[in-house]
Design an enzyme around this catalytic site. Structure first.
Site, PDB file in Angstrom:
ATOM      1  N   TYR A 152       0.851  -1.201   0.000  1.00  0.00           N
ATOM      2  CA  TYR A 152       0.000   0.000   0.000  1.00  0.00           C
ATOM      3  C   TYR A 152       0.880   1.242   0.000  1.00  0.00           C
ATOM      4  O   TYR A 152       1.823   1.333   0.796  1.00  0.00           O
ATOM      5  CB  TYR A 152      -0.889   0.016   1.239  1.00  0.00           C
ATOM      6  CG  TYR A 152      -2.286  -0.481   0.942  1.00  0.00           C
ATOM      7  CD1 TYR A 152      -3.063   0.168  -0.013  1.00  0.00           C
ATOM      8  CD2 TYR A 152      -2.817  -1.579   1.590  1.00  0.00           C
ATOM      9  CE1 TYR A 152      -4.338  -0.276  -0.309  1.00  0.00           C
ATOM     10  CE2 TYR A 152      -4.097  -2.033   1.304  1.00  0.00           C
ATOM     11  CZ  TYR A 152      -4.858  -1.377   0.338  1.00  0.00           C
ATOM     12  OH  TYR A 152      -6.109  -1.808   0.051  1.00  0.00           O
ATOM     13  N   GLU A 174      -0.455   4.850  -0.379  1.00  0.00           N
ATOM     14  CA  GLU A 174      -1.227   6.092  -0.517  1.00  0.00           C
ATOM     15  C   GLU A 174      -0.313   7.298  -0.367  1.00  0.00           C
ATOM     16  O   GLU A 174       0.532   7.341   0.537  1.00  0.00           O
ATOM     17  CB  GLU A 174      -2.313   6.185   0.555  1.00  0.00           C
ATOM     18  CG  GLU A 174      -3.546   5.369   0.236  1.00  0.00           C
ATOM     19  CD  GLU A 174      -3.548   4.049   0.959  1.00  0.00           C
ATOM     20  OE1 GLU A 174      -2.443   3.520   1.217  1.00  0.00           O
ATOM     21  OE2 GLU A 174      -4.646   3.557   1.263  1.00  0.00           O
ATOM     22  N   ASP A 176      -7.271  13.336 -25.026  1.00  0.00           N
ATOM     23  CA  ASP A 176      -7.208  11.957 -24.532  1.00  0.00           C
ATOM     24  C   ASP A 176      -6.612  11.139 -25.674  1.00  0.00           C
ATOM     25  O   ASP A 176      -7.282  10.876 -26.678  1.00  0.00           O
ATOM     26  CB  ASP A 176      -8.622  11.476 -24.185  1.00  0.00           C
ATOM     27  CG  ASP A 176      -8.637   9.998 -23.774  1.00  0.00           C
ATOM     28  OD1 ASP A 176      -7.604   9.324 -23.931  1.00  0.00           O
ATOM     29  OD2 ASP A 176      -9.697   9.530 -23.316  1.00  0.00           O
ATOM     30  N   THR A 210      -4.091   5.953 -21.684  1.00  0.00           N
ATOM     31  CA  THR A 210      -3.953   4.668 -21.008  1.00  0.00           C
ATOM     32  C   THR A 210      -2.577   4.117 -21.384  1.00  0.00           C
ATOM     33  O   THR A 210      -1.917   4.620 -22.294  1.00  0.00           O
ATOM     34  CB  THR A 210      -5.081   3.691 -21.395  1.00  0.00           C
ATOM     35  OG1 THR A 210      -5.246   3.721 -22.803  1.00  0.00           O
ATOM     36  CG2 THR A 210      -6.364   4.059 -20.706  1.00  0.00           C
ATOM     37  N   LYS A 228      -2.294   0.174 -24.367  1.00  0.00           N
ATOM     38  CA  LYS A 228      -2.707   0.036 -25.776  1.00  0.00           C
ATOM     39  C   LYS A 228      -1.440   0.084 -26.644  1.00  0.00           C
ATOM     40  O   LYS A 228      -0.597  -0.796 -26.519  1.00  0.00           O
ATOM     41  CB  LYS A 228      -3.714   1.130 -26.129  1.00  0.00           C
ATOM     42  CG  LYS A 228      -5.012   1.032 -25.326  1.00  0.00           C
ATOM     43  CD  LYS A 228      -6.050   2.003 -25.820  1.00  0.00           C
ATOM     44  CE  LYS A 228      -7.395   1.824 -25.155  1.00  0.00           C
ATOM     45  NZ  LYS A 228      -7.572   2.602 -23.942  1.00  0.00           N
ATOM     46  N   ARG A 261      -1.923  -2.502 -17.775  1.00  0.00           N
ATOM     47  CA  ARG A 261      -3.184  -1.750 -17.812  1.00  0.00           C
ATOM     48  C   ARG A 261      -3.069  -0.599 -16.820  1.00  0.00           C
ATOM     49  O   ARG A 261      -2.553  -0.762 -15.717  1.00  0.00           O
ATOM     50  CB  ARG A 261      -4.350  -2.650 -17.419  1.00  0.00           C
ATOM     51  CG  ARG A 261      -4.553  -3.801 -18.357  1.00  0.00           C
ATOM     52  CD  ARG A 261      -5.888  -4.440 -18.133  1.00  0.00           C
ATOM     53  NE  ARG A 261      -6.901  -3.743 -18.890  1.00  0.00           N
ATOM     54  CZ  ARG A 261      -7.206  -4.030 -20.163  1.00  0.00           C
ATOM     55  NH1 ARG A 261      -6.579  -4.982 -20.809  1.00  0.00           N
ATOM     56  NH2 ARG A 261      -8.153  -3.352 -20.788  1.00  0.00           N
TER      57      ARG A 261
HETATM   58  N1  DSN Z   1     -12.126   0.024 -24.576  1.00  0.00           N
HETATM   59  C1  DSN Z   1     -11.239   0.954 -25.223  1.00  0.00           C
HETATM   60  C2  DSN Z   1     -11.294   0.852 -26.698  1.00  0.00           C
HETATM   61  O1  DSN Z   1     -11.491  -0.260 -27.167  1.00  0.00           O
HETATM   62  O2  DSN Z   1     -11.133   1.824 -27.402  1.00  0.00           O
HETATM   63  C3  DSN Z   1     -11.433   2.325 -24.775  1.00  0.00           C
HETATM   64  O3  DSN Z   1     -11.817   2.377 -23.445  1.00  0.00           O
END
Ligand code: DSN
Length: 426
Positions: free
Chosen positions: A61, A63, A207, A234, A237, A243
């Site tokens: 943890y 925080e 974003d 994110t 990707k 993740r």
């Molecule tokens: N689920 C993602 C996508 O496939 O674009 C975005 O959150």
């Protein structure tokens, strides 16, 4: 078949303790290895990421932030979070980085709460035109708190018309404008968005969740180079990390962003995820990764070319990034759900998708969406994309021909054997 990150002892223990989950894990490894992953938001993480995700950092943890935590024993967690933050700043040329968001939606929500008041207006992109749920879709909790208005792309071109965005900004006077997508196959005019935000006196956010890795690798433009106030992405990707989510911003917003992530939105950060992100942000600085990012785009061009030659109708007529949306309804007379299922049977995974102003429903939409980050991570190039486009066209023309789908699946499996998934041993 097994992931190189597991020790035999750990696997034996898991198999003994939980046969069902062990079996699902083994089957998922086979599924990922023997099929082509074309979902544009999915990827194979760097093999170095696996041992960190399964590490003792999971037990801690933490925080707070490096140097200011609420629990003891932070000498190693402080090291990894500081490395992740500094590397993120360097890779994205950002003044400040917060690497704690657990994933994409809480990441964007933390930004809204940091920089806006309830009922403030946010101008984002409509979901069916390529935007994201977290940019103000009426089904989300955020929709109950902020006043979202959404711009659309032009029909039939599918392009963003900045004059439409400007007119919406003049009419609604947003406090924030969001530029970003999950299914828009074009580059953004970041300078144009900056100008509109200046005219409206709005905070400007991008974003770039889908594009994070392609920006890090230098293959696409970086909104921070155009004076954006906040950029979110994110990390699993195109970036090929664990993740998670990351917020990059100007120094003047740093305090508010940090406070909004913790304690505003979250408690303990996932330190195993942050350790894996730190390593990811080192790996994306290599020449190999820059080459990968360029190849993702070259592969998308090759895939688009083969599909157009086969009669597919591409939304926007092509692609300028890693993803492609096609209208299967006008091109092949089938809805996206049928296309998704038939392609799955041929060993190609992608997702059904709405097209701009879709006359059909979200579960039976008019299109499909796919992209090249994962196939490129296996080492596939233009030749393989051309081969895949031909398989896809055959499936889309005869989606109910079981014998054809079976024989195409055999061809896909043969291709997969030549391109192992990073980190999974055959
Ligand atoms: N689920 C993602 C996508 O496939 O674009 C975005 O959150």
């Amino acid at each position: 078949m097994t992931n190189f990150a597991y020790s035999q002892e750990a696997l034996d223990l898991l198999q003994k303790s939980d046969k069902e989950v062990f079996s699902a894990l083994m089957h998922e490894e086979i599924r990922q290895s023997e099929g082509i992953e074309l979902i544009p938001s999915e990827n194979y993480c760097f093999p170095e990421v696996y041992p960190l995700l399964g590490s003792v950092f999971n037990n801690k943890y933490s925080e707070g932030y490096p140097g200011r935590r609420y629990y003891g024993g932070q000498e190693n967690t402080d090291t990894i979070e500081t490395l992740a933050r500094e590397r993120a700043k360097k890779v994205f040329r950002a003044e400040h980085a917060n690497v704690q968001p657990l994933s994409g939606c809480p990441m964007n929500e933390a930004v809204y709460f940091a920089l806006l008041e309830p009922k403030d207006t946010i101008l984002g992109m409509d979901l069916s035109h390529g935007g994201h749920l977290s940019h103000g879709h009426p089904v989300t909790n955020m929709y109950k708190i902020f006043n979202f208005v959404r711009y659309k792309t032009e029909i039939p071109s599918g392009n963003i018309n900045l004059e439409h965005v400007r007119a919406m900004a003049k009419e609604h006077k947003p406090k924030m404008i969001i530029c970003g997508h999950s299914s828009y196959p074009k580059e953004y005019d970041y300078a144009g968005f900056r100008k509109i935000a200046d005219e409206a006196g709005a905070i400007l956010m991008a974003d770039v969740s889908h594009l994070g890795g392609l920006i890090a690798g230098g293959a696409l433009k970086n909104p921070l180079d155009f004076g954006f106030d906040v950029v979110t992405t994110t990390t699993h990707k195109s970036l090929r990390g664990p993740r998670g989510g990351m917020i990059l911003c100007k120094e003047k917003f740093a305090k508010a962003i940090d406070k909004s992530v913790f304690p505003g939105m979250q408690g303990g950060p996932h330190m195993h995820q942050i350790a894996a992100l730190a390593t990811t942000l080192k790996l994306v600085q290599t020449e190999d990764y820059k080459q990968y990012a360029k190849q993702v785009l070259a592969n998308a061009q090759a895939l688009a070319k083969g599909l157009i030659a086969g009669g597919a109708h591409l939304v926007t007529g092509g692609t300028e990034n890693h993803l492609i949306v096609i209208n299967t309804f006008t091109g092949f007379g089938i809805t996206g759900d049928i296309a998704e299922k038939s392609l799955d049977e041929a060993g190609i995974t992608l997702n059904k998708n709405m097209i701009p102003d879709d006359p059909n429903t979200p579960m039976k939409p008019s299109g499909i969406r796919f992209g090249t980050p994962a196939a490129t991570a296996r080492g596939m190039k233009e030749k393989e994309m051309d081969f895949l486009s031909k398989i896809m066209i055959q499936v889309l023309k005869s989606p109910h021909d079981a014998a054809l789908l079976k024989s195409l699946h055999a061809e896909v499996k043969e291709l997969c054997k030549k391109f192992p998934v990073p980190g999974i041993k055959g």
